[in-house]
Scaffold this motif. Structure first.
Motif, PDB file in Angstrom:
ATOM      1  N   ASN A  92       1.222  -1.223  -0.173  1.00 18.91           N
ATOM      2  CA  ASN A  92       0.112   0.047   0.103  1.00 18.91           C
ATOM      3  C   ASN A  92       0.998   1.185   0.084  1.00 18.91           C
ATOM      4  N   LEU A  93       2.135   1.143   0.156  1.00 17.62           N
ATOM      5  CA  LEU A  93       2.808   2.401   0.315  1.00 17.62           C
ATOM      6  C   LEU A  93       3.521   2.710  -1.089  1.00 17.62           C
ATOM      7  N   THR A  94       3.904   3.727  -1.740  1.00 18.22           N
ATOM      8  CA  THR A  94       4.280   4.087  -3.107  1.00 18.22           C
ATOM      9  C   THR A  94       5.771   3.479  -3.100  1.00 18.22           C
ATOM     10  N   VAL A  95       5.694   3.084  -4.275  1.00 15.89           N
ATOM     11  CA  VAL A  95       7.196   2.275  -4.789  1.00 15.89           C
ATOM     12  C   VAL A  95       8.565   3.465  -4.026  1.00 15.89           C
ATOM     13  N   LEU A  96       8.087   4.681  -4.080  1.00 17.79           N
ATOM     14  CA  LEU A  96       9.640   5.572  -3.331  1.00 17.79           C
ATOM     15  C   LEU A  96       9.475   5.737  -2.106  1.00 17.79           C
ATOM     16  N   ASP A  97       8.418   5.324  -1.069  1.00 21.39           N
ATOM     17  CA  ASP A  97       8.186   4.944   0.246  1.00 21.39           C
ATOM     18  C   ASP A  97       9.472   3.787   0.727  1.00 21.39           C
ATOM     19  N   ASN A  98       8.555   2.776  -0.473  1.00 19.91           N
ATOM     20  CA  ASN A  98       9.304   1.436  -0.145  1.00 19.91           C
ATOM     21  C   ASN A  98      10.822   1.630  -0.325  1.00 19.91           C
ATOM     22  N   VAL A  99      11.343   2.021  -1.245  1.00 21.38           N
ATOM     23  CA  VAL A  99      12.810   2.333  -1.553  1.00 21.38           C
ATOM     24  C   VAL A  99      13.473   2.863  -0.179  1.00 21.38           C
ATOM     25  N   LYS A 100      12.847   4.328   0.170  1.00 20.23           N
ATOM     26  CA  LYS A 100      12.855   5.354   1.109  1.00 20.23           C
ATOM     27  C   LYS A 100      13.401   4.361   2.320  1.00 20.23           C
ATOM     28  N   ILE A 101      13.129   3.239   2.906  1.00 17.80           N
ATOM     29  CA  ILE A 101      12.841   2.150   3.952  1.00 17.80           C
ATOM     30  C   ILE A 101      14.323   2.036   3.968  1.00 17.80           C
ATOM     31  N   GLY A 102      14.817   1.631   2.684  1.00 18.78           N
ATOM     32  CA  GLY A 102      16.044   0.770   2.774  1.00 18.78           C
ATOM     33  C   GLY A 102      17.387   2.027   3.654  1.00 18.78           C
ATOM     34  N   PHE A 103      16.928   3.109   3.190  1.00 22.02           N
ATOM     35  CA  PHE A 103      17.600   3.949   4.031  1.00 22.02           C
ATOM     36  C   PHE A 103      18.478   3.938   5.445  1.00 22.02           C
ATOM     37  N   ALA A 152       3.809  -5.234 -11.703  1.00 25.62           N
ATOM     38  CA  ALA A 152       4.202  -6.235 -12.118  1.00 25.62           C
ATOM     39  C   ALA A 152       4.853  -6.866 -11.321  1.00 25.62           C
ATOM     40  N   TYR A 153       4.779  -8.432 -11.211  1.00 25.90           N
ATOM     41  CA  TYR A 153       5.650  -9.067 -10.328  1.00 25.90           C
ATOM     42  C   TYR A 153       7.274  -8.646 -10.993  1.00 25.90           C
ATOM     43  N   GLY A 154       7.264  -8.393 -11.589  1.00 27.27           N
ATOM     44  CA  GLY A 154       8.859  -9.230 -12.212  1.00 27.27           C
ATOM     45  C   GLY A 154       9.352  -6.996 -11.705  1.00 27.27           C
ATOM     46  N   ARG A 155       8.686  -6.362 -11.801  1.00 24.68           N
ATOM     47  CA  ARG A 155       8.758  -4.931 -11.513  1.00 24.68           C
ATOM     48  C   ARG A 155       8.730  -4.812 -10.465  1.00 24.68           C
ATOM     49  N   GLN A 156       8.050  -5.634  -9.478  1.00 26.20           N
ATOM     50  CA  GLN A 156       8.057  -5.665  -8.219  1.00 26.20           C
ATOM     51  C   GLN A 156       9.876  -6.132  -7.727  1.00 26.20           C
ATOM     52  N   ARG A 157      10.260  -6.884  -8.599  1.00 21.62           N
ATOM     53  CA  ARG A 157      11.891  -7.284  -8.018  1.00 21.62           C
ATOM     54  C   ARG A 157      12.507  -6.258  -7.681  1.00 21.62           C
ATOM     55  N   LEU A 158      11.568  -5.878  -8.324  1.00 24.69           N
ATOM     56  CA  LEU A 158      13.056  -4.475  -8.974  1.00 24.69           C
ATOM     57  C   LEU A 158      13.123  -3.406  -8.414  1.00 24.69           C
ATOM     58  N   VAL A 159      12.163  -3.304  -7.820  1.00 22.41           N
ATOM     59  CA  VAL A 159      11.488  -2.171  -6.438  1.00 22.41           C
ATOM     60  C   VAL A 159      12.929  -3.017  -4.416  1.00 22.41           C
ATOM     61  N   GLU A 160      12.886  -4.195  -5.111  1.00 21.47           N
ATOM     62  CA  GLU A 160      13.406  -4.665  -3.781  1.00 21.47           C
ATOM     63  C   GLU A 160      14.684  -4.519  -3.816  1.00 21.47           C
ATOM     64  N   ILE A 161      15.260  -4.363  -5.175  1.00 22.04           N
ATOM     65  CA  ILE A 161      16.389  -4.424  -5.785  1.00 22.04           C
ATOM     66  C   ILE A 161      16.904  -2.979  -5.246  1.00 22.04           C
ATOM     67  N   ALA A 162      16.479  -2.357  -5.516  1.00 24.83           N
ATOM     68  CA  ALA A 162      16.529  -0.580  -5.915  1.00 24.83           C
ATOM     69  C   ALA A 162      16.231  -0.226  -4.107  1.00 24.83           C
ATOM     70  N   ARG A 163      15.750  -1.500  -3.385  1.00 26.26           N
ATOM     71  CA  ARG A 163      15.789  -0.846  -1.867  1.00 26.26           C
ATOM     72  C   ARG A 163      17.290  -1.608  -1.492  1.00 26.26           C
ATOM     73  N   ALA A 164      17.352  -2.888  -1.781  1.00 28.17           N
ATOM     74  CA  ALA A 164      18.658  -2.916  -1.344  1.00 28.17           C
ATOM     75  C   ALA A 164      19.991  -1.729  -1.573  1.00 28.17           C
ATOM     76  N   LEU A 165      19.826  -1.803  -2.732  1.00 29.75           N
ATOM     77  CA  LEU A 165      21.148  -0.979  -3.206  1.00 29.75           C
ATOM     78  C   LEU A 165      21.026   0.211  -2.174  1.00 29.75           C
ATOM     79  N   ALA A 166      19.333   0.628  -1.550  1.00 33.79           N
ATOM     80  CA  ALA A 166      19.593   2.321  -0.567  1.00 33.79           C
ATOM     81  C   ALA A 166      20.523   2.173   0.334  1.00 33.79           C
ATOM     82  N   GLY A 167      20.580   1.071   0.733  1.00 36.79           N
ATOM     83  CA  GLY A 167      21.492   1.023   1.660  1.00 36.79           C
ATOM     84  C   GLY A 167      23.125   1.655   1.563  1.00 36.79           C
ATOM     85  N   SER A 168      23.719   1.833   0.202  1.00 40.19           N
ATOM     86  CA  SER A 168      25.144   1.876   0.337  1.00 40.19           C
ATOM     87  C   SER A 168      25.889   0.426   0.351  1.00 40.19           C
TER      88      SER A 168
END
Length: 252
Positions: A92-103, A152-168
């Motif tokens: 229910n969160l935006t794609v960006l908010d999901n990535v921000k959690i990674g920081f 789509a499921y494949g793009r959700q996996r890319l969001v997860e990768i972006a979130r993981a990369l947020a941790g530098s």
């Protein structure tokens, strides 16, 4: 970058991982493969601090820090990020908010942010801009404001990768990143993994799609029933009789 010596993880009488030795070289792409139930994800869980190993040692970085049994949040701060076998997004969160959690492991405001709102506001702006950069890196900048669960499921996996990369991270662990992707999506994923490597992030991945494994990996470890049965260059591993037997149930 990472060295495992005699790492085991037992659940009662089940030896999910049994005395595995392996090394992940800095700047490379290392694959861990094997049939279902081979212990691959359990091995990643031990590395990332989700499960403390039953025995053995795990050392990380040029200094060889012993991270055996260190909690997951501390390992994340030390520079190891990961994705999971199944997507773990906040739908229910935006794609960006999901990535921000990674920081979160690297935020600084903390208690002082509650006292000094301007400090927290400035850090929030910095995190937002950095999150957008992570999304642009994986090709999802245009999806930033969409609910993550609507992708789509494949793009959700890319969001997860972006979130993981947020941790530098210095080391990125990808658990079956191509799962659920069609051939064109997995081709783009291969390009992304190479791009991550060239951004000075070492990559280790678990993957069943052998086209991805053979296409991006520098070195491959093969597990079966919790034990390492083979290691080497992708072309060599693909021809090893032990690997063929583990996957197909028949010798060559």
């Amino acid at each position: 970058m990472l060295k495992l010596e005699g790492v085991s993880k037992h659940f009662g009488g089940i030896k999910a991982v049994n005395r595995v030795d392996c090394a992940i070289e800095e700047g490379g792409i290392t694959a861990v493969i094997g049939p279902n139930g081979a212990g691959k994800t359990t091995l990643f869980n031990a590395i990332s601090g989700i499960y403390p190993p039953t025995e053995g040692s795990i050392r990380f970085g040029d200094e060889g820090f012993d991270i055996t049994g260190v909690p997951a949040h501390r390992i994340a701060r030390m520079g190891i990020s990961r994705t999971f076998q199944t997507t773990r997004l906040f739908a229910n969160l935006t794609v960006l908010d999901n990535v921000k959690i990674g920081f979160h492991p690297r935020t600084r405001a903390g208690f002082m942010g509650a006292i000094l709102p301007l400090l927290a506001a400035r850090e929030e702006r910095e995190i937002r801009l950095a999150g957008l950069k992570c999304l642009d890196f994986v090709g999802l900048a245009d999806e930033a404001c969409k609910p993550a669960g609507g992708l789509a499921y494949g793009r959700q996996r890319l969001v997860e990768i972006a979130r993981a990369l947020a941790g530098s991270p210095r080391l990125l662990l990808l658990d079956e990143p191509a799962a659920g992707m069609n051939p064109s999506e997995s081709e783009r994923l291969m390009d992304l993994i190479r791009k991550i490597r060239f951004s000075d992030v070492t990559v280790a991945l678990i993957e069943h799609d052998m086209r991805v494994v053979m296409g991006v990996s520098d070195y491959v470890y093969v597990l079966d029933h919790g034990e390492k049965i083979c290691e080497g260059a992708p072309a060599e591993v693909g021809l090893d009789p032990r690997v063929i037997e583990a996957y197909l149930g028949c010798g060559s």
